[in-house]
Design a protein around this motif. Sequence first.
Motif, mmCIF file in Angstrom:
data_model
loop_
_atom_site.group_PDB
_atom_site.id
_atom_site.type_symbol
_atom_site.label_atom_id
_atom_site.label_comp_id
_atom_site.label_asym_id
_atom_site.label_seq_id
_atom_site.Cartn_x
_atom_site.Cartn_y
_atom_site.Cartn_z
ATOM 1 N N GLU A 161 0.835 -1.194 0.000
ATOM 2 C CA GLU A 161 0.000 0.000 0.000
ATOM 3 C C GLU A 161 0.872 1.247 0.000
ATOM 4 O OE1 GLU A 161 1.156 -0.804 4.116
ATOM 5 O OE2 GLU A 161 0.284 -2.054 2.537
ATOM 6 N N THR A 162 0.457 2.231 -0.756
ATOM 7 C CA THR A 162 1.171 3.505 -0.809
ATOM 8 C C THR A 162 0.255 4.674 -0.458
ATOM 9 O OG1 THR A 162 0.688 3.742 -3.179
ATOM 10 C CG2 THR A 162 2.767 2.677 -2.581
ATOM 11 N N GLY A 163 -1.040 4.401 -0.362
ATOM 12 C CA GLY A 163 -2.004 5.445 -0.031
ATOM 13 C C GLY A 163 -2.377 5.402 1.437
ATOM 14 N N PRO A 164 -3.329 6.216 1.839
ATOM 15 C CA PRO A 164 -3.762 6.256 3.241
ATOM 16 C C PRO A 164 -4.408 4.935 3.674
ATOM 17 C CG PRO A 164 -5.259 7.519 1.852
ATOM 18 C CD PRO A 164 -4.092 7.156 0.985
ATOM 19 N N ASP A 165 -4.165 4.577 4.924
ATOM 20 C CA ASP A 165 -4.675 3.298 5.435
ATOM 21 C C ASP A 165 -6.194 3.204 5.363
ATOM 22 O OD1 ASP A 165 -2.079 2.690 5.925
ATOM 23 O OD2 ASP A 165 -2.236 2.669 8.118
ATOM 24 N N TRP A 166 -6.888 4.328 5.551
ATOM 25 C CA TRP A 166 -8.355 4.273 5.556
ATOM 26 C C TRP A 166 -8.896 3.843 4.197
ATOM 27 C CZ3 TRP A 166 -11.116 7.071 2.034
ATOM 28 C CH2 TRP A 166 -10.493 8.164 1.427
ATOM 29 N N LEU A 167 -8.111 4.086 3.143
ATOM 30 C CA LEU A 167 -8.532 3.723 1.796
ATOM 31 C C LEU A 167 -8.002 2.359 1.371
ATOM 32 C CD1 LEU A 167 -9.943 4.535 -0.866
ATOM 33 C CD2 LEU A 167 -7.786 5.622 -1.552
ATOM 34 N N THR A 168 -6.756 2.074 1.680
ATOM 35 C CA THR A 168 -6.099 0.854 1.210
ATOM 36 C C THR A 168 -6.171 -0.306 2.201
ATOM 37 O OG1 THR A 168 -3.939 1.415 2.151
ATOM 38 C CG2 THR A 168 -4.454 2.278 -0.046
ATOM 39 N N GLY A 169 -6.490 -0.016 3.452
ATOM 40 C CA GLY A 169 -6.483 -1.049 4.477
ATOM 41 C C GLY A 169 -5.171 -1.146 5.219
ATOM 42 N N GLY A 170 -4.121 -0.493 4.693
ATOM 43 C CA GLY A 170 -2.827 -0.492 5.367
ATOM 44 C C GLY A 170 -2.289 -1.900 5.553
ATOM 45 N N PRO A 171 -1.655 -2.177 6.695
ATOM 46 C CA PRO A 171 -1.076 -3.507 6.941
ATOM 47 C C PRO A 171 -2.119 -4.612 7.056
ATOM 48 C CG PRO A 171 -0.964 -2.140 8.922
ATOM 49 C CD PRO A 171 -1.371 -1.239 7.802
ATOM 50 N N TRP A 172 -3.374 -4.255 7.200
ATOM 51 C CA TRP A 172 -4.446 -5.253 7.289
ATOM 52 C C TRP A 172 -4.714 -5.892 5.932
ATOM 53 C CZ3 TRP A 172 -7.059 -7.302 11.385
ATOM 54 C CH2 TRP A 172 -8.228 -8.007 11.115
ATOM 55 N N GLY A 173 -4.432 -5.159 4.857
ATOM 56 C CA GLY A 173 -4.757 -5.620 3.516
ATOM 57 C C GLY A 173 -5.925 -4.834 2.949
ATOM 58 N N PRO A 174 -6.150 -4.894 1.644
ATOM 59 C CA PRO A 174 -7.189 -4.089 0.987
ATOM 60 C C PRO A 174 -8.583 -4.278 1.565
ATOM 61 C CG PRO A 174 -5.770 -5.107 -0.647
ATOM 62 C CD PRO A 174 -5.380 -5.697 0.671
ATOM 63 N N GLU A 175 -8.888 -5.465 2.096
ATOM 64 C CA GLU A 175 -10.234 -5.706 2.614
ATOM 65 C C GLU A 175 -10.555 -4.827 3.817
ATOM 66 O OE1 GLU A 175 -10.649 -9.703 3.963
ATOM 67 O OE2 GLU A 175 -8.789 -9.679 5.105
ATOM 68 N N GLY A 176 -9.525 -4.225 4.432
ATOM 69 C CA GLY A 176 -9.763 -3.363 5.587
ATOM 70 C C GLY A 176 -9.945 -1.904 5.229
ATOM 71 N N GLY A 177 -9.905 -1.561 3.935
ATOM 72 C CA GLY A 177 -10.003 -0.171 3.519
ATOM 73 C C GLY A 177 -11.347 0.201 2.931
ATOM 74 N N ALA A 178 -11.525 1.490 2.720
ATOM 75 C CA ALA A 178 -12.809 2.009 2.238
ATOM 76 C C ALA A 178 -13.141 1.531 0.828
ATOM 77 C CB ALA A 178 -12.786 3.544 2.279
ATOM 78 N N ALA A 179 -12.127 1.284 0.011
ATOM 79 C CA ALA A 179 -12.386 0.840 -1.363
ATOM 80 C C ALA A 179 -13.098 -0.509 -1.366
ATOM 81 C CB ALA A 179 -11.074 0.744 -2.143
ATOM 82 N N ALA A 180 -12.612 -1.446 -0.561
ATOM 83 C CA ALA A 180 -13.244 -2.768 -0.486
ATOM 84 C C ALA A 180 -14.616 -2.682 0.173
ATOM 85 C CB ALA A 180 -12.346 -3.734 0.275
ATOM 86 N N VAL A 181 -14.730 -1.863 1.200
ATOM 87 C CA VAL A 181 -16.024 -1.708 1.877
ATOM 88 C C VAL A 181 -17.066 -1.160 0.906
ATOM 89 C CG1 VAL A 181 -17.252 -0.388 3.641
ATOM 90 C CG2 VAL A 181 -15.070 -1.466 4.192
ATOM 91 N N ALA A 182 -16.685 -0.163 0.110
ATOM 92 C CA ALA A 182 -17.607 0.399 -0.878
ATOM 93 C C ALA A 182 -18.024 -0.653 -1.895
ATOM 94 C CB ALA A 182 -16.959 1.593 -1.574
ATOM 95 N N ALA A 183 -17.061 -1.464 -2.347
ATOM 96 C CA ALA A 183 -17.365 -2.514 -3.321
ATOM 97 C C ALA A 183 -18.335 -3.533 -2.737
ATOM 98 C CB ALA A 183 -16.073 -3.199 -3.763
ATOM 99 N N MET A 184 -18.139 -3.892 -1.468
ATOM 100 C CA MET A 184 -19.044 -4.853 -0.821
ATOM 101 C C MET A 184 -20.448 -4.291 -0.676
ATOM 102 S SD MET A 184 -16.768 -6.868 2.047
ATOM 103 C CE MET A 184 -15.995 -5.430 2.812
ATOM 104 N N PHE A 185 -20.542 -3.018 -0.329
ATOM 105 C CA PHE A 185 -21.864 -2.394 -0.218
ATOM 106 C C PHE A 185 -22.588 -2.408 -1.562
ATOM 107 C CE2 PHE A 185 -20.795 -0.116 3.861
ATOM 108 C CZ PHE A 185 -21.919 -0.545 4.560
#
Length: 271
Positions: free
Chosen positions: A229-253
């Motif tokens: 990840e190179t972007g902010p953790d809230w968007l990319t999920g940070g060390p948690w992985g993409p599923e922890g970020g807003a992009a994945a949450v939006a896709a799931m919604f």
Amino acid sequence: MWRIIAFYAICIVILIVLQTLASVVGARGRVDAGNILYQWTTLVSITVATWVMVRTVDKLPWNTVGLDRAAAAPPVVIKGALLGGLTIGVASAFLLTIHMLRIDTTTPGSWWGEAGRSTSLLLPAAFFEELFIRGYVFALLRRAAGWRMALIVTSIVFGLLHVFNPGADSESILAVIVAGFFLGGILLVTRSLYATGAAHFAWNWVMAGGLHIAVSGLPPHAPDYRVVETGPDWLTGGPWGPEGGAAAVAAMFVVFFYLYGRNRRRMEWSA
């Protein structure tokens, strides 16, 4: 309540027995052999516990928990796998496109070997979690309080079960709760726990086997390359992985509400 307690108690007892036998036999020859064996023994234990409660104690048909023959039809299972894999795949592709994720070169290794390793670990783990959360217990809650309550309760529990994963925080746990609604929606629409397990597995495999990126905070092996990840953790999920970020949450919604809008009547699963 006693049924839920009995269900988990049976699972724990069987797991202890299997792990004891496994320790006697031993797991040698591969670094991950013990972990792989553990994942498969947990799956066996939860499967047996489900059979005992559904068929022996409650004497219910398999379609009550989405494990009947129709639920195992290849088109249904493939649909689940596509929903899981494409949802996290599209979210990750979006992050790569806007340069919030980056592909780095790592030590050369065997891509196919890592793909096989990921499959042997993630396949039983995904189906175990589905049987543990959205199998017998989901069916009990659905029959007693309706599908909405079953979806809410199991999704919250699903999120809380990840509290002790590496790097877990409030945002990542909230994202896992959303994932619970996402997977629960697939179960309600397909009425197939096989499809839900396939979605869960495909989701995790895209991250670990395909992108070589963390899954719920657990770092993968990364031969040849890894995605960071190179972007902010809230968007990319940070060390948690993409599923922890807003992009994945939006896709799931988006996928959940699409499924709900197209299959609202089918979600009224009361049998």
